[in-house]
Design a protein around this motif. Structure first.
Motif, PDB file in Angstrom:
ATOM      1  N   LEU A 107       0.807  -1.223   0.000  1.00  0.00           N
ATOM      2  CA  LEU A 107       0.000   0.000   0.000  1.00  0.00           C
ATOM      3  C   LEU A 107       0.844   1.279   0.000  1.00  0.00           C
ATOM      4  O   LEU A 107       0.295   2.372   0.096  1.00  0.00           O
ATOM      5  CB  LEU A 107      -0.913   0.011   1.236  1.00  0.00           C
ATOM      6  CG  LEU A 107      -1.901  -1.152   1.352  1.00  0.00           C
ATOM      7  CD1 LEU A 107      -2.525  -1.175   2.746  1.00  0.00           C
ATOM      8  CD2 LEU A 107      -2.985  -1.042   0.286  1.00  0.00           C
ATOM      9  N   GLN A 108       2.158   1.150  -0.115  1.00  0.00           N
ATOM     10  CA  GLN A 108       3.010   2.327   0.010  1.00  0.00           C
ATOM     11  C   GLN A 108       2.774   3.345  -1.105  1.00  0.00           C
ATOM     12  O   GLN A 108       2.923   4.556  -0.908  1.00  0.00           O
ATOM     13  CB  GLN A 108       4.479   1.907   0.049  1.00  0.00           C
ATOM     14  CG  GLN A 108       4.836   1.028   1.248  1.00  0.00           C
ATOM     15  CD  GLN A 108       4.444   1.661   2.564  1.00  0.00           C
ATOM     16  OE1 GLN A 108       4.915   2.751   2.898  1.00  0.00           O
ATOM     17  NE2 GLN A 108       3.567   0.989   3.327  1.00  0.00           N
ATOM     18  N   GLY A 113      -0.511   9.380   4.642  1.00  0.00           N
ATOM     19  CA  GLY A 113       0.340  10.046   5.607  1.00  0.00           C
ATOM     20  C   GLY A 113       1.080  11.237   5.061  1.00  0.00           C
ATOM     21  O   GLY A 113       1.890  11.850   5.766  1.00  0.00           O
ATOM     22  N   THR A 114       0.822  11.601   3.798  1.00  0.00           N
ATOM     23  CA  THR A 114       1.438  12.771   3.179  1.00  0.00           C
ATOM     24  C   THR A 114       0.353  13.637   2.550  1.00  0.00           C
ATOM     25  O   THR A 114      -0.790  13.214   2.374  1.00  0.00           O
ATOM     26  CB  THR A 114       2.440  12.373   2.077  1.00  0.00           C
ATOM     27  OG1 THR A 114       1.726  11.944   0.893  1.00  0.00           O
ATOM     28  CG2 THR A 114       3.348  11.249   2.545  1.00  0.00           C
ATOM     29  N   THR A 172      -4.305  11.847   4.812  1.00  0.00           N
ATOM     30  CA  THR A 172      -3.085  12.657   4.832  1.00  0.00           C
ATOM     31  C   THR A 172      -2.387  12.632   6.188  1.00  0.00           C
ATOM     32  O   THR A 172      -1.258  13.109   6.306  1.00  0.00           O
ATOM     33  CB  THR A 172      -3.402  14.121   4.460  1.00  0.00           C
ATOM     34  OG1 THR A 172      -4.344  14.648   5.409  1.00  0.00           O
ATOM     35  CG2 THR A 172      -3.991  14.213   3.063  1.00  0.00           C
ATOM     36  N   VAL A 173      -3.033  12.066   7.189  1.00  0.00           N
ATOM     37  CA  VAL A 173      -2.489  12.099   8.558  1.00  0.00           C
ATOM     38  C   VAL A 173      -1.688  10.846   8.894  1.00  0.00           C
ATOM     39  O   VAL A 173      -0.594  10.919   9.462  1.00  0.00           O
ATOM     40  CB  VAL A 173      -3.630  12.282   9.585  1.00  0.00           C
ATOM     41  CG1 VAL A 173      -3.111  12.151  11.012  1.00  0.00           C
ATOM     42  CG2 VAL A 173      -4.306  13.629   9.379  1.00  0.00           C
ATOM     43  N   THR A 203     -17.854   9.704   7.815  1.00  0.00           N
ATOM     44  CA  THR A 203     -17.587   9.644   6.384  1.00  0.00           C
ATOM     45  C   THR A 203     -16.255  10.272   5.982  1.00  0.00           C
ATOM     46  O   THR A 203     -16.004  10.489   4.799  1.00  0.00           O
ATOM     47  CB  THR A 203     -18.725  10.323   5.600  1.00  0.00           C
ATOM     48  OG1 THR A 203     -18.874  11.672   6.052  1.00  0.00           O
ATOM     49  CG2 THR A 203     -20.038   9.578   5.790  1.00  0.00           C
ATOM     50  N   SER A 204     -15.381  10.567   6.932  1.00  0.00           N
ATOM     51  CA  SER A 204     -14.030  11.037   6.620  1.00  0.00           C
ATOM     52  C   SER A 204     -13.068  10.413   7.613  1.00  0.00           C
ATOM     53  O   SER A 204     -13.488   9.884   8.646  1.00  0.00           O
ATOM     54  CB  SER A 204     -13.954  12.567   6.666  1.00  0.00           C
ATOM     55  OG  SER A 204     -14.302  13.044   7.953  1.00  0.00           O
ATOM     56  N   TRP A 205     -11.780  10.470   7.309  1.00  0.00           N
ATOM     57  CA  TRP A 205     -10.789   9.803   8.168  1.00  0.00           C
ATOM     58  C   TRP A 205     -10.746  10.437   9.543  1.00  0.00           C
ATOM     59  O   TRP A 205     -10.502  11.627   9.690  1.00  0.00           O
ATOM     60  CB  TRP A 205      -9.407   9.869   7.517  1.00  0.00           C
ATOM     61  CG  TRP A 205      -9.256   9.015   6.310  1.00  0.00           C
ATOM     62  CD1 TRP A 205      -9.147   9.440   5.016  1.00  0.00           C
ATOM     63  CD2 TRP A 205      -9.180   7.581   6.275  1.00  0.00           C
ATOM     64  NE1 TRP A 205      -9.026   8.369   4.176  1.00  0.00           N
ATOM     65  CE2 TRP A 205      -9.034   7.211   4.915  1.00  0.00           C
ATOM     66  CE3 TRP A 205      -9.225   6.591   7.244  1.00  0.00           C
ATOM     67  CZ2 TRP A 205      -8.935   5.880   4.521  1.00  0.00           C
ATOM     68  CZ3 TRP A 205      -9.128   5.262   6.854  1.00  0.00           C
ATOM     69  CH2 TRP A 205      -8.985   4.918   5.509  1.00  0.00           C
TER      70      TRP A 205
END
Length: 351
Positions: A107-108, A113-114, A172-173, A203-205
């Motif tokens: 999954l990289q 995370g960016t 992104t976190v 419905t969002s991270w």
């Protein structure tokens, strides 16, 4: 030489290479067996490879690999889940979920995370006798702390195949850890007590809040007339769904054998006379057809053939690694000079 624009119809399907992050999404490989009945608890891999049936006191179910499929889409099989004992009033902690999990090292390229985290698109074919709202939950299982989001889809017509497409933003976190462990789980919710459905759908991270995980989910367990079928599951790094990535049977099997492998092995041993009895020490090296995700757990059973002496239950596994193992034992054969038997061995490295 002038450049020629490529016709879009030529790149609408398989030209882009491997896209599907889900293994066995066409439900073809079922090494453990094609059906299981009377399931009322647990979180087991029972039929289709790479997919687990997880539940807590939400009716009783038969599950099977079915030949009922959407017409003209190239599928031979689906997963069928059929209610045989209903639970029309779920307790708060009850749930029913269909689950698959993905390794972090695969999954990289999602760039989670960016600030460049990619969108993911999930597509699948589904049908059910029970219409209404269903929920798919995406779980970013990171060592630094899990984050989840859930998305709903609607089954509009009873007993009719419908294709569903869900696109989500990248996280992104929280990055996926670069390991062979589970870093992304897909939960197809089928029933959820108030502990999991009593809030507002997330419905969002976000960090997981149980009550928001499956808000709005119908109770598939409320009638023995209910069933649920799914096939063609595809998850890809994209903001659009592309046609399902059909692989050869051999490719699907090889991908599944990284996680589970079942072998039927003919064995033989010859006895020798020592210290007043006939005994035999037998051992054979067995390399796995694919390097497994991790050193697996092993189980063995055997049947005698050719009317030879019983070997008891002393088969064992030694030198067990992700590449292979040694299978052997020490058994008394009385006065028999030899023995032949068929050994069935299962090796499990699932996540």
């Amino acid at each position: 030489m002038a450049l020629t624009k490529v016709d879009q119809t030529m790149v609408s399907d398989q030209v882009f290479g491997r896209r599907n992050l889900v293994i066995n999404g066409a439900m073809r490989i079922a090494q453990r067996g094609t059906s299981a009945t009377g399931i009322s608890s647990g979180g087991d891999f029972l039929t289709i490879d790479r997919f687990r049936f997880s539940m807590s006191s939400a009716g009783t179910w038969d599950i099977s690999r079915s030949a009922t499929v959407p017409s003209g889409e190239g599928f031979a099989y689906s997963q069928k889940i059929d209610c045989t004992t209903a639970d029309s009033s779920l307790d708060a902690a009850n749930y029913l979920i269909y689950v698959t999990a993905l390794e972090g090292q695969n999954l990289q390229h999602t760039k989670f995370g960016t600030s460049s985290a990619e969108k993911l698109t999930l597509s699948f074919w589904v049908r059910s006798a029970k219409t209404g709202t269903y929920v798919v939950e995406f779980i970013n299982v990171a060592a630094a702390g899990s984050r989840t989001q859930s998305q709903s889809y609607t089954i509009s017509s009873a007993n009719t195949w419908e294709k569903k497409t869900i696109t989500i933003d990248g996280d992104t976190v929280r990055a996926f850890d670069n390991t062979a462990d589970n870093e992304l789980s897909l939960y197809f919710w089928l029933a959820a007590g108030s502990n999991y459905s009593g809030g507002t759908l997330n419905t969002s991270w976000n960090s997981s809040t149980n009550a928001n995980r499956a808000a709005g989910q119908v109770n598939l367990a409320d009638s023995t007339s209910n069933d649920w079928y799914i096939t063609g599951i595809q998850l890809e790094v994209s903001d659009n769904a592309t046609p399902f990535e059909h692989l050869s049977y051999g490719e699907d099997l090889a991908l599944c054998e990284r996680y589970f492998h079942k072998a039927n092995l003919p064995m033989a041993a010859t006895s020798f006379y020592a210290a007043g009895s006939y005994t035999t020490n037998w051992s054979v090296g067995y390399p796995f057809p694919k390097q497994m995700r991790a050193a697996p757990t092993a189980t063995h059973s055997y049947t005698n053939r050719d009317n030879t002496a019983s070997l008891g239950t002393q088969a064992f596994t030694g030198a067990l690694t992700s590449h292979g193992c040694r299978i052997g034992g020490t058994n008394s054969l009385s006065a028999y000079p030899y023995a032949y038997w068929d050994l069935t061995s299962s090796f499990d490295a699932e996540i």
